[in-house]
Design an enzyme around this catalytic site. Structure first.
Site, PDB file in Angstrom:
ATOM      1  N   HIS A 147      49.641 -27.201  -4.562  1.00 18.15           N
ATOM      2  CA  HIS A 147      48.364 -27.542  -3.912  1.00 18.15           C
ATOM      3  C   HIS A 147      47.167 -27.301  -4.830  1.00 18.15           C
ATOM      4  O   HIS A 147      46.045 -27.142  -4.358  1.00 18.15           O
ATOM      5  CB  HIS A 147      48.199 -26.737  -2.613  1.00 18.15           C
ATOM      6  CG  HIS A 147      49.158 -27.148  -1.535  1.00 18.15           C
ATOM      7  ND1 HIS A 147      49.591 -26.308  -0.535  1.00 18.15           N
ATOM      8  CD2 HIS A 147      49.782 -28.338  -1.296  1.00 18.15           C
ATOM      9  CE1 HIS A 147      50.431 -26.953   0.263  1.00 18.15           C
ATOM     10  NE2 HIS A 147      50.573 -28.178  -0.181  1.00 18.15           N
ATOM     11  N   CYS A 204      33.862 -38.028 -12.968  1.00 18.29           N
ATOM     12  CA  CYS A 204      34.445 -38.306 -14.292  1.00 18.29           C
ATOM     13  C   CYS A 204      35.733 -37.524 -14.540  1.00 18.29           C
ATOM     14  O   CYS A 204      36.315 -37.629 -15.610  1.00 18.29           O
ATOM     15  CB  CYS A 204      33.427 -37.995 -15.391  1.00 18.29           C
ATOM     16  SG  CYS A 204      33.104 -36.230 -15.570  1.00 18.29           S
ATOM     17  N   CYS A 250      28.567 -31.456 -12.212  1.00 14.85           N
ATOM     18  CA  CYS A 250      29.069 -31.710 -13.571  1.00 14.85           C
ATOM     19  C   CYS A 250      27.895 -32.129 -14.453  1.00 14.85           C
ATOM     20  O   CYS A 250      26.812 -32.464 -13.943  1.00 14.85           O
ATOM     21  CB  CYS A 250      30.091 -32.839 -13.460  1.00 14.85           C
ATOM     22  SG  CYS A 250      30.798 -33.414 -15.007  1.00 14.85           S
TER      23      CYS A 250
HETATM   24  P1  NAD Z   1      51.543 -19.608   6.421  1.00 10.32           P
HETATM   25  O1  NAD Z   1      50.227 -18.949   6.662  1.00 10.32           O
HETATM   26  O2  NAD Z   1      51.885 -20.789   7.250  1.00 10.32           O
HETATM   27  O3  NAD Z   1      52.727 -18.545   6.584  1.00 10.32           O
HETATM   28  C1  NAD Z   1      52.703 -17.290   5.938  1.00 10.32           C
HETATM   29  C2  NAD Z   1      54.076 -16.673   6.040  1.00 10.32           C
HETATM   30  O4  NAD Z   1      54.086 -15.462   5.310  1.00 10.32           O
HETATM   31  C3  NAD Z   1      54.509 -16.335   7.484  1.00 10.32           C
HETATM   32  O5  NAD Z   1      55.809 -16.853   7.717  1.00 10.32           O
HETATM   33  C4  NAD Z   1      54.489 -14.797   7.511  1.00 10.32           C
HETATM   34  O6  NAD Z   1      55.491 -14.258   8.371  1.00 10.32           O
HETATM   35  C5  NAD Z   1      54.781 -14.475   6.046  1.00 10.32           C
HETATM   36  N1  NAD Z   1      54.301 -13.170   5.592  1.00 10.32           N
HETATM   37  C6  NAD Z   1      53.263 -12.418   6.046  1.00 10.32           C
HETATM   38  N2  NAD Z   1      53.164 -11.275   5.356  1.00 10.32           N
HETATM   39  C7  NAD Z   1      54.146 -11.292   4.421  1.00 10.32           C
HETATM   40  C8  NAD Z   1      54.562 -10.380   3.412  1.00 10.32           C
HETATM   41  N3  NAD Z   1      53.921  -9.223   3.178  1.00 10.32           N
HETATM   42  N4  NAD Z   1      55.634 -10.734   2.646  1.00 10.32           N
HETATM   43  C9  NAD Z   1      56.290 -11.896   2.853  1.00 10.32           C
HETATM   44  N5  NAD Z   1      55.948 -12.795   3.796  1.00 10.32           N
HETATM   45  C10 NAD Z   1      54.871 -12.495   4.570  1.00 10.32           C
HETATM   46  O7  NAD Z   1      51.580 -19.915   4.858  1.00 10.32           O
HETATM   47  P2  NAD Z   1      52.168 -21.146   4.037  1.00 10.32           P
HETATM   48  O8  NAD Z   1      53.516 -21.486   4.541  1.00 10.32           O
HETATM   49  O9  NAD Z   1      51.997 -20.801   2.593  1.00 10.32           O
HETATM   50  O10 NAD Z   1      51.174 -22.351   4.390  1.00 10.32           O
HETATM   51  C11 NAD Z   1      49.750 -22.161   4.350  1.00 10.32           C
HETATM   52  C12 NAD Z   1      48.989 -23.131   3.407  1.00 10.32           C
HETATM   53  O11 NAD Z   1      47.667 -22.566   3.197  1.00 10.32           O
HETATM   54  C13 NAD Z   1      49.616 -23.255   2.052  1.00 10.32           C
HETATM   55  O12 NAD Z   1      49.884 -24.581   1.849  1.00 10.32           O
HETATM   56  C14 NAD Z   1      48.568 -22.745   1.035  1.00 10.32           C
HETATM   57  O13 NAD Z   1      48.110 -23.801   0.225  1.00 10.32           O
HETATM   58  C15 NAD Z   1      47.371 -22.327   1.824  1.00 10.32           C
HETATM   59  N6  NAD Z   1      47.020 -20.885   1.629  1.00 10.32           N
HETATM   60  C16 NAD Z   1      47.009 -20.317   0.375  1.00 10.32           C
HETATM   61  C17 NAD Z   1      46.693 -18.978   0.219  1.00 10.32           C
HETATM   62  C18 NAD Z   1      46.696 -18.373  -1.143  1.00 10.32           C
HETATM   63  O14 NAD Z   1      46.499 -19.069  -2.129  1.00 10.32           O
HETATM   64  N7  NAD Z   1      46.934 -17.050  -1.259  1.00 10.32           N
HETATM   65  C19 NAD Z   1      46.385 -18.194   1.327  1.00 10.32           C
HETATM   66  C20 NAD Z   1      46.392 -18.806   2.577  1.00 10.32           C
HETATM   67  C21 NAD Z   1      46.711 -20.159   2.721  1.00 10.32           C
END
Ligand code: NAD
Length: 251
Positions: A121, A132, A150
């Site tokens: 992502h 650009c 930019c």
């Molecule tokens: P999600 O929020 O849908 O799910 C998070 C998962 O992590 C849950 O299943 C939860 O049970 C689990 N979880 C919580 N604490 C944990 C731990 N300590 N160890 C392991 N697992 C744990 O997240 P997703 O499936 O990644 O989808 C969310 C979208 O949002 C992604 O596509 C991403 O691009 C974006 N996002 C990114 C970030 C980041 O860059 N850190 C943060 C939030 C969301």
């Protein structure tokens, strides 16, 4: 499966596997202080993502999107890799991890030392011009005046996939290829519901790979696409697994 038993089984599978990839989500960064955007306390409780992080809003009202983005970038900037990120870096270093496909945009796998990371992502460490396509390092840019622009005066946007935008072709193809060729996929901290990212799990499974989840809670794919789940926090489970892998390797 109970914790220690599952950790030792995962370590034995890792020790035998020839082509291992990790697929990570927001959960792996929770212990670094970045809450998942969904759910209680998350960024999406305050800002509706379909609105603030939609490419149409960004083009029509960039100031509005940048209010949310400034807050998100501040949170990400402060975060440091946690023991789960560091354990994956170690796994790559000892030759047991081919690559990480991450849905995260926080650059923490790279900060931890992993060199083979597919940012499915995108990544917030750079900004891209909508006119650009020139890229800038976020650290080299002042965000005092929003929206940032930019040199060509085009709008700058974090180099991440917004709602309404396609997955970058190279990341999509590379991920599909890696998923179709791996013999083990470690699925860490993801609810595995965001598409098309979640389809990579099915690709790996159909190709005959073992799929192991690490998550404190079962997900919709537990026991269906995944072979088993190790229920626990990534920052506690992953260092233990790597420790066990190393014991097997020196035996
Ligand atoms: P999600 O929020 O849908 O799910 C998070 C998962 O992590 C849950 O299943 C939860 O049970 C689990 N979880 C919580 N604490 C944990 C731990 N300590 N160890 C392991 N697992 C744990 O997240 P997703 O499936 O990644 O989808 C969310 C979208 O949002 C992604 O596509 C991403 O691009 C974006 N996002 C990114 C970030 C980041 O860059 N850190 C943060 C939030 C969301």
């Amino acid at each position: 499966m109970a914790g220690e038993e599952a950790i030792k089984l995962a370590a034995r599978i890792i020790a035998k596997a020839k082509r291992i990839i990790a697929f990570t989500g927001a959960g792996i960064s929770v212990e670094s202080g970045i809450a998942p955007f969904r759910g209680k306390g998350g960024l999406w409780e305050k800002y509706n993502p379909e609105e603030y992080a939609h490419i149409n809003t960004f083009r029509e009202n960039p100031e509005k999107s940048w209010i949310m983005l400034t807050e998100m970038l501040e949170l990400i900037k402060k975060a440091k890799p946690n023991p789960a990120h560091l354990a994956l870096a170690k796994l790559e270093k000892i030759g047991k991890l081919r690559c990480i496909i991450t849905q995260n945009i926080d650059n923490l796998h790279q900060k931890a030392g992993n060199t083979s990371v597919i940012d499915f992502h995108g990544n917030t460490s750079s900004l891209v011009c909508l006119e650009c396509s020139r890229k800038y390092k976020l650290d080299d840019f002042s965000l005092e005046k929003i929206p940032p622009r930019c040199e060509c005066m085009g709008l700058l946007k974090p180099d991440v996939v917004f709602f309404g935008e396609p997955i970058p072709v190279e990341a999509l193809y590379r991920s599909q290829e890696e998923a179709s060729k791996c013999d083990l996929m470690l699925v860490i901290g993801t609810s595995a519901v965001v598409q098309p990212a979640a389809s990579l799990l099915g690709i790996a499974k159909r190709a005959g790979a073992t799929v192991i989840e690490i998550n404190p809670e079962p997900t919709p794919i537990t026991g269906i696409v995944s072979d088993f789940i190790i229920e626990g926090k990534a920052g506690e489970v992953l260092p233990r697994i790597v420790e066990e892998v190393e014991k097997i390797r020196i035996r």
